[in-house]
Design a protein around this motif. Structure first.
Motif, PDB file in Angstrom:
ATOM      1  N   VAL A 114       0.839  -1.199   0.000  1.00  9.97           N
ATOM      2  CA  VAL A 114       0.000   0.000   0.000  1.00  9.97           C
ATOM      3  C   VAL A 114       0.874   1.249   0.000  1.00  9.97           C
ATOM      4  O   VAL A 114       0.588   2.221  -0.712  1.00  9.97           O
ATOM      5  N   VAL A 115       1.960   1.210   0.754  1.00  2.48           N
ATOM      6  CA  VAL A 115       2.866   2.360   0.809  1.00  2.48           C
ATOM      7  C   VAL A 115       3.615   2.516  -0.516  1.00  2.48           C
ATOM      8  O   VAL A 115       3.780   3.638  -1.009  1.00  2.48           O
ATOM      9  N   TYR A 116       4.055   1.419  -1.093  1.00  5.57           N
ATOM     10  CA  TYR A 116       4.783   1.490  -2.366  1.00  5.57           C
ATOM     11  C   TYR A 116       3.900   2.069  -3.478  1.00  5.57           C
ATOM     12  O   TYR A 116       4.336   2.927  -4.234  1.00  5.57           O
TER      13      TYR A 116
ATOM     14  N   LEU B 193      -6.293   9.731 -10.174  1.00  7.18           N
ATOM     15  CA  LEU B 193      -5.245   8.898  -9.555  1.00  7.18           C
ATOM     16  C   LEU B 193      -5.536   8.651  -8.080  1.00  7.18           C
ATOM     17  O   LEU B 193      -5.401   7.524  -7.586  1.00  7.18           O
ATOM     18  N   ALA B 194      -5.945   9.686  -7.369  1.00  5.57           N
ATOM     19  CA  ALA B 194      -6.205   9.550  -5.935  1.00  5.57           C
ATOM     20  C   ALA B 194      -7.379   8.614  -5.659  1.00  5.57           C
ATOM     21  O   ALA B 194      -7.301   7.746  -4.776  1.00  5.57           O
ATOM     22  N   MET B 195      -8.454   8.754  -6.424  1.00  9.34           N
ATOM     23  CA  MET B 195      -9.626   7.910  -6.185  1.00  9.34           C
ATOM     24  C   MET B 195      -9.383   6.462  -6.596  1.00  9.34           C
ATOM     25  O   MET B 195      -9.843   5.537  -5.921  1.00  9.34           O
ATOM     26  N   CYS B 196      -8.641   6.247  -7.676  1.00  3.37           N
ATOM     27  CA  CYS B 196      -8.284   4.872  -8.063  1.00  3.37           C
ATOM     28  C   CYS B 196      -7.406   4.233  -6.999  1.00  3.37           C
ATOM     29  O   CYS B 196      -7.579   3.051  -6.663  1.00  3.37           O
TER      30      CYS B 196
ATOM     31  N   TRP C 249      -8.413   0.917  -4.794  1.00  2.00           N
ATOM     32  CA  TRP C 249      -7.511  -0.228  -4.775  1.00  2.00           C
ATOM     33  C   TRP C 249      -7.063  -0.542  -3.351  1.00  2.00           C
ATOM     34  O   TRP C 249      -7.053  -1.703  -2.933  1.00  2.00           O
ATOM     35  N   ALA C 250      -6.674   0.473  -2.582  1.00  2.00           N
ATOM     36  CA  ALA C 250      -6.172   0.250  -1.223  1.00  2.00           C
ATOM     37  C   ALA C 250      -7.249  -0.344  -0.323  1.00  2.00           C
ATOM     38  O   ALA C 250      -6.979  -1.262   0.459  1.00  2.00           O
ATOM     39  N   ILE C 251      -8.475   0.148  -0.421  1.00  2.00           N
ATOM     40  CA  ILE C 251      -9.561  -0.389   0.404  1.00  2.00           C
ATOM     41  C   ILE C 251      -9.827  -1.844   0.047  1.00  2.00           C
ATOM     42  O   ILE C 251      -9.964  -2.696   0.926  1.00  2.00           O
ATOM     43  N   THR C 252      -9.864  -2.155  -1.242  1.00  2.00           N
ATOM     44  CA  THR C 252     -10.099  -3.531  -1.670  1.00  2.00           C
ATOM     45  C   THR C 252      -8.954  -4.443  -1.242  1.00  2.00           C
ATOM     46  O   THR C 252      -9.173  -5.546  -0.728  1.00  2.00           O
ATOM     47  N   TYR C 253      -7.720  -4.003  -1.431  1.00  2.00           N
ATOM     48  CA  TYR C 253      -6.544  -4.809  -1.082  1.00  2.00           C
ATOM     49  C   TYR C 253      -6.497  -5.064   0.420  1.00  2.00           C
ATOM     50  O   TYR C 253      -6.283  -6.193   0.858  1.00  2.00           O
ATOM     51  N   LEU C 254      -6.697  -4.027   1.209  1.00  2.00           N
ATOM     52  CA  LEU C 254      -6.613  -4.190   2.662  1.00  2.00           C
ATOM     53  C   LEU C 254      -7.774  -5.007   3.209  1.00  2.00           C
ATOM     54  O   LEU C 254      -7.605  -5.736   4.196  1.00  2.00           O
TER      55      LEU C 254
ATOM     56  N   HIS D  33      -6.967  -8.307   5.435  1.00  2.00           N
ATOM     57  CA  HIS D  33      -7.456  -8.439   6.813  1.00  2.00           C
ATOM     58  C   HIS D  33      -8.982  -8.514   6.811  1.00  2.00           C
ATOM     59  O   HIS D  33      -9.657  -7.522   7.102  1.00  2.00           O
ATOM     60  N   PRO D  34      -9.552  -9.688   6.478  1.00  2.00           N
ATOM     61  CA  PRO D  34     -11.018  -9.787   6.405  1.00  2.00           C
ATOM     62  C   PRO D  34     -11.663  -9.640   7.783  1.00  2.00           C
ATOM     63  O   PRO D  34     -11.058  -9.967   8.809  1.00  2.00           O
ATOM     64  N   LEU D  35     -12.887  -9.124   7.806  1.00  2.00           N
ATOM     65  CA  LEU D  35     -13.602  -8.930   9.054  1.00  2.00           C
ATOM     66  C   LEU D  35     -14.189 -10.231   9.586  1.00  2.00           C
ATOM     67  O   LEU D  35     -14.371 -10.381  10.791  1.00  2.00           O
ATOM     68  N   ILE D  36     -14.527 -11.151   8.705  1.00  2.00           N
ATOM     69  CA  ILE D  36     -15.089 -12.429   9.136  1.00  2.00           C
ATOM     70  C   ILE D  36     -14.173 -13.553   8.692  1.00  2.00           C
ATOM     71  O   ILE D  36     -13.424 -13.421   7.725  1.00  2.00           O
ATOM     72  N   GLN D  37     -14.241 -14.668   9.417  1.00  2.00           N
ATOM     73  CA  GLN D  37     -13.422 -15.821   9.063  1.00  2.00           C
ATOM     74  C   GLN D  37     -14.200 -16.702   8.085  1.00  2.00           C
ATOM     75  O   GLN D  37     -15.356 -17.034   8.351  1.00  2.00           O
ATOM     76  N   PRO D  38     -13.598 -17.074   6.969  1.00  2.00           N
ATOM     77  CA  PRO D  38     -14.296 -17.950   6.021  1.00  2.00           C
ATOM     78  C   PRO D  38     -14.619 -19.301   6.661  1.00  2.00           C
ATOM     79  O   PRO D  38     -13.851 -19.818   7.458  1.00  2.00           O
TER      80      PRO D  38
END
Length: 79
Positions: free
Chosen positions: A7-9, A42-45, A49-54, A58-63
């Motif tokens: 995410v930082v990169y 660029l900022a919104m993309c 992406w960052a919200i989807t990746y994160l 770190h999912p909120l529920i366990q599969p």
């Protein structure tokens, strides 16, 4: 790159592209419109992406597995 460092990169890449856009936009009456449009895109993309990746990192529920036989499902919370 399955870590939060990605995410930082990518943020650094987006900041670099934004700076390049700031200095390389064509001069003229619509220079501000071009700058704003490209940098906001660029900022919104990046945010999407960052919200989807994160959220996948770190999912909120366990599969839960649904393909287990009933006698083995007790340990997985599937009574």
């Amino acid at each position: 790159m399955a870590s939060g460092a990605a995410v930082v990169y990518i943020l650094l890449v987006v900041v670099g592209l934004s700076l390049a856009t700031w200095f390389l936009t064509p001069k003229g009456d619509n220079q501000t419109v071009w700058r704003s449009s490209i940098i906001l895109t660029l900022a919104m993309c990046y945010l999407m992406w960052a919200i989807t990746y994160l959220s996948q990192l770190h999912p909120l529920i366990q599969p839960m597995r649904s393909d287990l036989r009933p006698e083995f499902a007790e340990g997985y919370g599937m009574e």
